[in-house]
Design a protein around this motif. Structure first.
Motif, PDB file in Angstrom:
ATOM      1  N   ILE A 153      12.717  -2.385   5.167  1.00  0.00           N
ATOM      2  CA  ILE A 153      11.402  -1.800   5.499  1.00  0.00           C
ATOM      3  C   ILE A 153      10.318  -2.871   5.429  1.00  0.00           C
ATOM      4  O   ILE A 153       9.462  -2.968   6.315  1.00  0.00           O
ATOM      5  N   LEU A 154      10.344  -3.679   4.382  1.00  0.00           N
ATOM      6  CA  LEU A 154       9.344  -4.744   4.250  1.00  0.00           C
ATOM      7  C   LEU A 154       9.531  -5.809   5.324  1.00  0.00           C
ATOM      8  O   LEU A 154       8.548  -6.330   5.863  1.00  0.00           O
ATOM      9  N   ASP A 155      10.775  -6.111   5.666  1.00  0.00           N
ATOM     10  CA  ASP A 155      11.032  -7.072   6.743  1.00  0.00           C
ATOM     11  C   ASP A 155      10.454  -6.579   8.067  1.00  0.00           C
ATOM     12  O   ASP A 155       9.945  -7.373   8.864  1.00  0.00           O
ATOM     13  N   ASP A 156      10.541  -5.281   8.299  1.00  0.00           N
ATOM     14  CA  ASP A 156      10.035  -4.715   9.549  1.00  0.00           C
ATOM     15  C   ASP A 156       8.516  -4.853   9.666  1.00  0.00           C
ATOM     16  O   ASP A 156       7.961  -4.780  10.766  1.00  0.00           O
ATOM     17  N   LEU A 157       7.844  -5.052   8.534  1.00  0.00           N
ATOM     18  CA  LEU A 157       6.382  -5.198   8.541  1.00  0.00           C
ATOM     19  C   LEU A 157       5.937  -6.645   8.707  1.00  0.00           C
ATOM     20  O   LEU A 157       4.749  -6.909   8.909  1.00  0.00           O
ATOM     21  N   LYS A 158       6.864  -7.595   8.600  1.00  0.00           N
ATOM     22  CA  LYS A 158       6.441  -8.985   8.420  1.00  0.00           C
ATOM     23  C   LYS A 158       5.677  -9.542   9.619  1.00  0.00           C
ATOM     24  O   LYS A 158       4.734 -10.328   9.435  1.00  0.00           O
ATOM     25  N   ASP A 159       6.041  -9.161  10.854  1.00  0.00           N
ATOM     26  CA  ASP A 159       5.295  -9.663  12.005  1.00  0.00           C
ATOM     27  C   ASP A 159       3.886  -9.076  12.045  1.00  0.00           C
ATOM     28  O   ASP A 159       2.913  -9.789  12.313  1.00  0.00           O
ATOM     29  N   ARG A 160       3.778  -7.777  11.795  1.00  0.00           N
ATOM     30  CA  ARG A 160       2.448  -7.157  11.774  1.00  0.00           C
ATOM     31  C   ARG A 160       1.588  -7.761  10.671  1.00  0.00           C
ATOM     32  O   ARG A 160       0.407  -8.048  10.869  1.00  0.00           O
ATOM     33  N   ALA A 161       2.193  -7.954   9.498  1.00  0.00           N
ATOM     34  CA  ALA A 161       1.444  -8.541   8.380  1.00  0.00           C
ATOM     35  C   ALA A 161       1.006  -9.962   8.715  1.00  0.00           C
ATOM     36  O   ALA A 161      -0.126 -10.367   8.394  1.00  0.00           O
ATOM     37  N   LEU A 163       0.382 -11.176  11.688  1.00  0.00           N
ATOM     38  CA  LEU A 163      -0.684 -11.100  12.684  1.00  0.00           C
ATOM     39  C   LEU A 163      -2.018 -10.776  12.012  1.00  0.00           C
ATOM     40  O   LEU A 163      -3.058 -11.356  12.349  1.00  0.00           O
ATOM     41  N   ILE A 164      -1.989  -9.871  11.065  1.00  0.00           N
ATOM     42  CA  ILE A 164      -3.206  -9.515  10.326  1.00  0.00           C
ATOM     43  C   ILE A 164      -3.683 -10.695   9.490  1.00  0.00           C
ATOM     44  O   ILE A 164      -4.892 -10.969   9.384  1.00  0.00           O
TER      45      ILE A 164
END
Length: 221
Positions: A153-161, A163-164
């Motif tokens: 789940i955390l890996d799935d956020l890494k690109d969005r994070a 970019l932010i």
């Protein structure tokens, strides 16, 4: 421009990493159209691996698709930043706490190496390297939590994070502050201070979100 990293196994992965790098270094700007033919010519490939890479990047949150305009670089707004960081604030400090509670300092060796490499990147003002090292550092801290689904789940956020993070760094180049905070989190983790590492990481994530929202507010004013 040709890739500067070690080539992965497939052509699609090469294209994927090059486009990801372009987005996270702002070479490809927020909202910029991503035309398959143009990217294929630039990268010296056919349109097929470009199309496949854009689909993957769409799933990871770096690319958006419009029925009429096609693919473009995702634009970070306050709603996106809050939603991504809300999930991080809930899950990532808990994952790190669990990693530390395993009392295995070897779990944090890669985080220490990323911190070391960041010193050189800071000196060279290599923003692309800093973005990648930031991702690597955070993942190295939560990777040993013992729950593969939580890691996924955390890996799935890494690109969005990531970019932010770029938005925040664009507005206020706070790399040295970020890495000083990383150093404190890592020190607590290596000492076995699970509660301390959890608290420091939560504050680190929260304070950065505040700066990002300030930056977005100024852009929209």
């Amino acid at each position: 421009m040709p890739p500067t990293f070690s080539l992965p196994a497939s052509r699609t992965e090469v294209v994927l990493e090059e486009i990801r790098r372009g987005i996270l270094t702002r070479e490809l700007r927020p909202g910029q159209p991503l035309v398959e033919a143009e990217l294929a010519q630039r990268l010296g490939v056919s349109k097929t691996p470009v199309r496949e890479a854009l689909k993957v990047l769409s799933n990871s949150g770096l690319v958006t698709f419009s029925p009429y305009k096609g693919a473009s670089v995702c634009v970070v707004d306050a709603e996106l930043a809050k939603s991504v960081y809300d999930v991080r604030m809930v899950l990532e400090p808990e994952a790190v706490r669990r990693s530390v509670e395993r009392r295995d300092p070897s779990l944090f060796e890669d985080a220490a190496e990323a911190l070391k490499e960041a010193s050189a990147a800071l000196a060279d003002k290599d923003h692309a390297a800093l973005s990648l090292l930031n991702r690597r550092f955070h993942r190295a801290l939560y990777l040993g939590c013992g729950n593969p689904l939580l890691v996924s789940i955390l890996d799935d956020l890494k690109d969005r994070a990531a970019l932010i993070t770029v938005v925040g760094w664009d507005a206020s180049p706070s790399w040295r502050k970020e890495w000083a905070e990383h150093k404190a989190v890592l020190a607590a983790a290596k000492k076995g201070d699970a509660a301390g590492a959890e608290d420091l990481l939560r504050k680190h994530i929260g304070s950065f979100l505040e700066r990002v929202l300030d930056a977005i507010g100024e852009q929209e004013a």
